[in-house]
Write a protein that holds these residues in place. Structure first.
Motif, mmCIF file in Angstrom:
data_model
loop_
_atom_site.group_PDB
_atom_site.id
_atom_site.type_symbol
_atom_site.label_atom_id
_atom_site.label_comp_id
_atom_site.label_asym_id
_atom_site.label_seq_id
_atom_site.Cartn_x
_atom_site.Cartn_y
_atom_site.Cartn_z
ATOM 1 N N ALA A 1 0.794 -1.243 -0.115
ATOM 2 C CA ALA A 1 0.041 -0.049 -0.132
ATOM 3 C C ALA A 1 0.885 1.231 -0.114
ATOM 4 C CB ALA A 1 -0.952 0.176 1.275
ATOM 5 N N VAL A 2 0.455 2.416 -0.675
ATOM 6 C CA VAL A 2 0.952 3.535 -0.494
ATOM 7 C C VAL A 2 0.364 4.581 0.717
ATOM 8 C CG1 VAL A 2 1.676 5.679 -1.944
ATOM 9 C CG2 VAL A 2 1.455 3.489 -2.898
ATOM 10 N N PHE A 3 1.349 5.127 1.363
ATOM 11 C CA PHE A 3 0.751 6.050 2.372
ATOM 12 C C PHE A 3 1.171 7.580 2.005
ATOM 13 C CE2 PHE A 3 0.724 2.055 4.461
ATOM 14 C CZ PHE A 3 -0.197 2.158 5.461
ATOM 15 N N VAL A 4 0.253 8.351 1.610
ATOM 16 C CA VAL A 4 0.491 9.829 1.520
ATOM 17 C C VAL A 4 -0.041 10.667 2.574
ATOM 18 C CG1 VAL A 4 -0.118 11.495 -0.171
ATOM 19 C CG2 VAL A 4 0.273 9.246 -0.946
ATOM 20 N N ALA A 5 0.982 11.654 2.970
ATOM 21 C CA ALA A 5 0.598 12.476 4.094
ATOM 22 C C ALA A 5 -0.673 13.378 3.576
ATOM 23 C CB ALA A 5 1.681 13.222 4.554
ATOM 24 N N GLU A 6 -1.522 13.725 4.435
ATOM 25 C CA GLU A 6 -2.623 14.684 4.125
ATOM 26 C C GLU A 6 -1.778 15.859 3.403
ATOM 27 O OE1 GLU A 6 -4.945 15.316 7.443
ATOM 28 O OE2 GLU A 6 -5.347 13.091 7.704
ATOM 29 N N LYS A 7 -0.943 16.562 3.947
ATOM 30 C CA LYS A 7 -0.366 17.773 3.274
ATOM 31 C C LYS A 7 0.047 17.583 2.010
ATOM 32 C CE LYS A 7 4.291 16.799 5.351
ATOM 33 N NZ LYS A 7 4.806 16.826 4.253
ATOM 34 N N ASP A 8 0.297 16.286 1.305
ATOM 35 C CA ASP A 8 0.860 15.935 0.157
ATOM 36 C C ASP A 8 -0.107 15.902 -1.020
ATOM 37 O OD1 ASP A 8 3.403 16.296 1.227
ATOM 38 O OD2 ASP A 8 3.600 14.267 1.511
ATOM 39 N N ILE A 9 -1.367 16.233 -0.843
ATOM 40 C CA ILE A 9 -2.316 15.822 -1.665
ATOM 41 C C ILE A 9 -2.184 16.588 -2.988
ATOM 42 C CG2 ILE A 9 -4.871 16.410 -2.256
ATOM 43 C CD1 ILE A 9 -5.554 15.609 0.630
ATOM 44 N N PRO A 10 -1.754 17.822 -2.830
ATOM 45 C CA PRO A 10 -1.266 18.336 -4.257
ATOM 46 C C PRO A 10 -0.441 18.047 -5.229
ATOM 47 C CG PRO A 10 -1.472 20.054 -2.378
ATOM 48 C CD PRO A 10 -1.392 18.778 -1.777
ATOM 49 N N ASN A 11 0.632 16.952 -4.570
ATOM 50 C CA ASN A 11 1.494 16.389 -5.147
ATOM 51 C C ASN A 11 1.190 14.920 -5.749
ATOM 52 O OD1 ASN A 11 3.049 18.467 -5.791
ATOM 53 N ND2 ASN A 11 3.771 18.467 -3.627
ATOM 54 N N LEU A 12 -0.074 14.483 -5.415
ATOM 55 C CA LEU A 12 -0.595 13.025 -5.234
ATOM 56 C C LEU A 12 -0.154 12.303 -6.650
ATOM 57 C CD1 LEU A 12 -1.963 10.506 -4.017
ATOM 58 C CD2 LEU A 12 -4.186 11.809 -4.786
#
Length: 524
Positions: free
Chosen positions: A460-471
Motif C-alpha cells: 500500500a502507499v501512504f500519502v501524508a494529508e499535506k501532500d495531496i497537491p502532489n498526489l
C-alpha cells in the motif's frame, strides 16, 4: 403591559411587547448565523488549529511541498535501488500551508477562529514511527499484573517464549513472505493460537445492545466477528476458569442508532451509562475482571463513537476499534485496529471479488465518496475534473456511473484512494484489496488492520494529508515493476480481508482474533 426598572435613581419604563420583539430578532439572527456557518464546520476546525499553533511547532509546519518516503524491501531490490524517482521541482505545486489552502475554500477570512468544533490532529505519527512505537510497547509489558496467578497465565508465558524462538522459515504454501513483518513469528503465533487459545463469552446483556450482530452496512465487521465468535466451537469454552481471554459482546452500532441517543443535546451519556452498568454487573458477578484489571478482556466496536462510549472505564481492555487513531487514545501493542468492511449482502459476501490484471488497468487513481470531514474537500479541490488520469469524484452521479460504475472503476484503476472522512478509518482500504487495486491511504495517524503482522508499506502507499497537491507525482514516481509487485502482494494479502459464512483459516475473523491473542500474549 409595562414595568419600571431603577436607572440612576429614575424609573425606566419597558414595554413587554417591545422587549419580546427585540429578543425574537436576536434569536433569529443567531440561528441564521449558525446555518451559514454549518457548511464550513470542518474548515473552521482546521483553521483554528493552524492559526493558534505555537510558534515553531514543527508538527504544524505543513507546507504543500510533499516528500514521499517509499517502502524498501530487500527481497525486491538491490541496496542501490529505490522505488522513487526524482520528481522535477518545477512540476510540484507551489508551497502552500494548510491554513492558506483552506482559507481559499471559504468565502470570508474573518471567520477563521471557532473553538466549538473538533480540530484536526496537531501531532502526526508516520507509519514507520507507529511501527517503532508498537515494537517498543510489545517489548515492554505495560499491563496490570494479575492479583493472583493462574494456569492460563503460565500457558501464555510458555507460548510467548515459543513465539520469540520460532524457527526461521522463508516460504509457506499459504503465506507469501514479503507481505509480513516476520513470517516465522506470525506462522508460529497463529499455530499456537489454534492449539491453545480459549475464550469465554459473557452471557449477560439483553438484545439488541448485546449478542445482536448487525451483518450488513459499513460497520458490519463488529457484527460478523460477534456472530462467528459466538458460534465458534474451537475457541469458545463454557467454563470461564479455562479461558485465556474474555469477550464483551456488545454492538456499538445498535447502541448508537437506538433511542438512547439524545438528538437534541447530542449527549452520549446514555451510551456510557449502559456500558458502565453492564461492566459493573460483570465485575460483581465474576472475579476475572478484578483479577487482571480487565487486561485479559476484549471487545470489537466499529462505530466512530466507540472510543467515546467505552472511555475511560474500558480503557484497560484490548479494544478492537475501526477508528484506530493513534493520536486519539489508541494504544499500539495493546489495542487492535479492526478492519472496516462494507457488507452489502450478507448472503453473498464475495460478490464481484477480484479485478483486472495490471496491464488492463488504464486509470492511474480513483476515488469517489461523500464529502465527509475536512480532508475530502481538499482532495476534490485539487483533483476533481483536473486530470483524466486522476478520476476523483464526490458522490458519483448518473452521468459518471453511466460510463463506468464504482466497482468497475475500482477494478480498472491502478491505485484506489482511501481518504479519511469524519474519522481515520474508511472501508475503501478493504474495498481496494477486495478489487485487487493498490490502496493509497491518505489519513494521518491511522493504524491499519493487522498492523503487528503485515508489512503494509509493501503493498500500500501512504500519502501524508499535506501532500495531496502532489498526489499524481507521488504515484507516477513508483516504477512500473514496483507497481506490478505491489499488485501481486495485494492479491496475496486479500485472503486476510475476506468474510466467509463459515470462517476459514487466515480469513478476517481468524486474523482479528489473532491480533487480540498476539497483543495479549505480549502483555503477560
Amino acid at each position: 403591559m409595562e414595568f419600571s426598572l431603577p436607572y440612576h435613581g429614575k424609573p425606566w419604563r419597558v414595554e413587554t411587547r417591545k422587549l419580546l420583539f427585540f429578543i425574537g430578532i436576536i434569536t433569529c439572527a443567531a440561528f441564521s448565523v449558525q446555518i451559514f456557518l454549518t457548511p464550513y464546520e470542518n474548515v473552521f476546525r482546521t483553521l483554528f488549529l493552524v492559526n493558534n499553533a505555537p510558534a515553531g511547532d514543527s508538527s504544524l509546519d505543513i507546507s504543500m511541498m510533499g516528500i514521499f518516503t517509499p517502502f524498501y524491501d530487500s527481497s525486491m531490490a538491490t541496496p542501490s535501488e529505490n522505488c522513487t524517482e526524482t520528481i522535477d521541482p518545477a512540476k510540484k505545486m507551489p508551497q502552500k500551508s494548510i491554513k492558506t489552502m483552506l482559507a481559499e475554500m471559504i468565502p470570508s477570512s474573518n471567520l477563521m477562529k471557532r473553538t466549538w468544533m473538533k480540530m484536526p490532529p496537531n501531532r502526526i505519527t508516520s507509519i514507520s514511527a507507529m511501527s517503532r512505537l508498537m515494537l517498543k510497547n510489545l517489548a515492554s509489558s505495560h499491563s496490570m499484573g494479575p492479583k493472583w496467578s493462574s494456569e492460563q497465565d503460565r500457558e501464555i508465558l510458555a507460548v510467548k517464549s515459543e513465539i520469540e524462538n520460532a524457527p526461521v522459515m522463508t516460504d509457506d504454501i499459504d503465506l507469501y513472505a514479503p507481505i509480513y513483518r516476520n513470517l516465522s513469528t506470525f506462522r508460529r503465533s497463529y499455530e499456537l493460537m489454534e492449539e491453545t487459545l480459549k475464550v469465554y463469552i459473557y452471557k449477560e446483556g439483553e438484545k439488541p445492545f448485546f449478542h445482536y450482530p448487525i451483518l450488513e452496512g459499513v460497520y458490519a465487521s463488529e457484527g460478523w466477528f460477534m456472530k462467528q465468535m459466538e458460534e465458534n466451537k474451537k475457541f469458545v469454552v463454557q467454563d470461564p476458569t479455562k479461558a485465556h481471554l474474555f469477550y464483551l459482546p456488545f454492538s456499538s452500532e445498535s447502541i448508537r442508532y437506538s433511542s438512547l441517543y439524545d438528538r437534541k443535546t447530542r449527549s452520549k451519556a446514555n451510551f456510557i451509562k449502559l456500558l458502565s452498568d453492564y461492566l459493573d454487573t460483570i465485575k460483581a458477578k465474576y472475579p476475572f475482571w478484578n483479577r487482571t484489571g480487565g487486561t485479559d478482556h476484549f471487545f470489537t466496536a466499529c462505530h466512530d463513537w466507540a472510543p467515546i462510549m467505552t472511555r475511560p472505564f474500558m480503557n484497560q481492555c484490548i479494544r478492537a476499534f475501526c477508528n484506530s487513531d493513534v493520536n486519539d487514545d489508541f494504544v499500539l501493542g495493546k489495542d487492535v485496529p479492526l478492519a472496516e468492511t462494507l457488507v452489502l449482502s450478507k448472503s453473498d459476501l464475495l460478490k464481484d471479488i477480484g479485478g483486472k490484471p495490471p496491464s488492463e488497468r488504464q486509470t492511474l487513481a480513483f476515488f469517489a465518496g461523500n464529502i465527509h470531514g475536512y480532508l475530502r474537500p481538499i482532495l476534490l479541490k485539487f483533483w476533481e475534473n483536473k486530470d483524466p488520469d486522476m478520476q476523483i469524484y464526490g458522490k458519483m452521479n448518473s452521468t459518471v456511473t453511466a460510463k463506468m460504475n464504482y466497482i468497475q472503476r475500482m477494478k480498472s484503476s491502478k491505485y484506489c484512494i482511501s481518504a479519511k472522512g469524519y474519522e481515520v478509518a474508511s472501508p475503501r482500504v478493504v474495498e481496494a484489496i477486495f478489487f485487487e487495486c493498490v490502496p493509497v491511504i491518505i489519513s494521518d495517524n491511522y493504524v491499519p488492520p493487522f498492523f503487528e503482522v503485515l508489512d503494509w508499506e509493501s503493498f500500500a502507499v501512504f500519502v501524508a494529508e499535506k501532500d495531496i497537491p502532489n498526489l499524481k507525482e507521488i504515484l507516477l514516481s513508483i516504477p512500473e515493476e514496483k507497481y506490478i509487485e505491489m499488485h501481486k502482494r495485494v492479491k496475496k494479502v486479500q485472503q486476510h480481508f475476506l468474510w466467509h459464512n463459515e470462517p476459514v483459516k487466515y480469513d478476517i475473523f481468524h486474523m482479528t482474533l489473532h491480533s487480540i491473542w498476539y497483543n495479549r500474549v505480549f502483555q503477560v
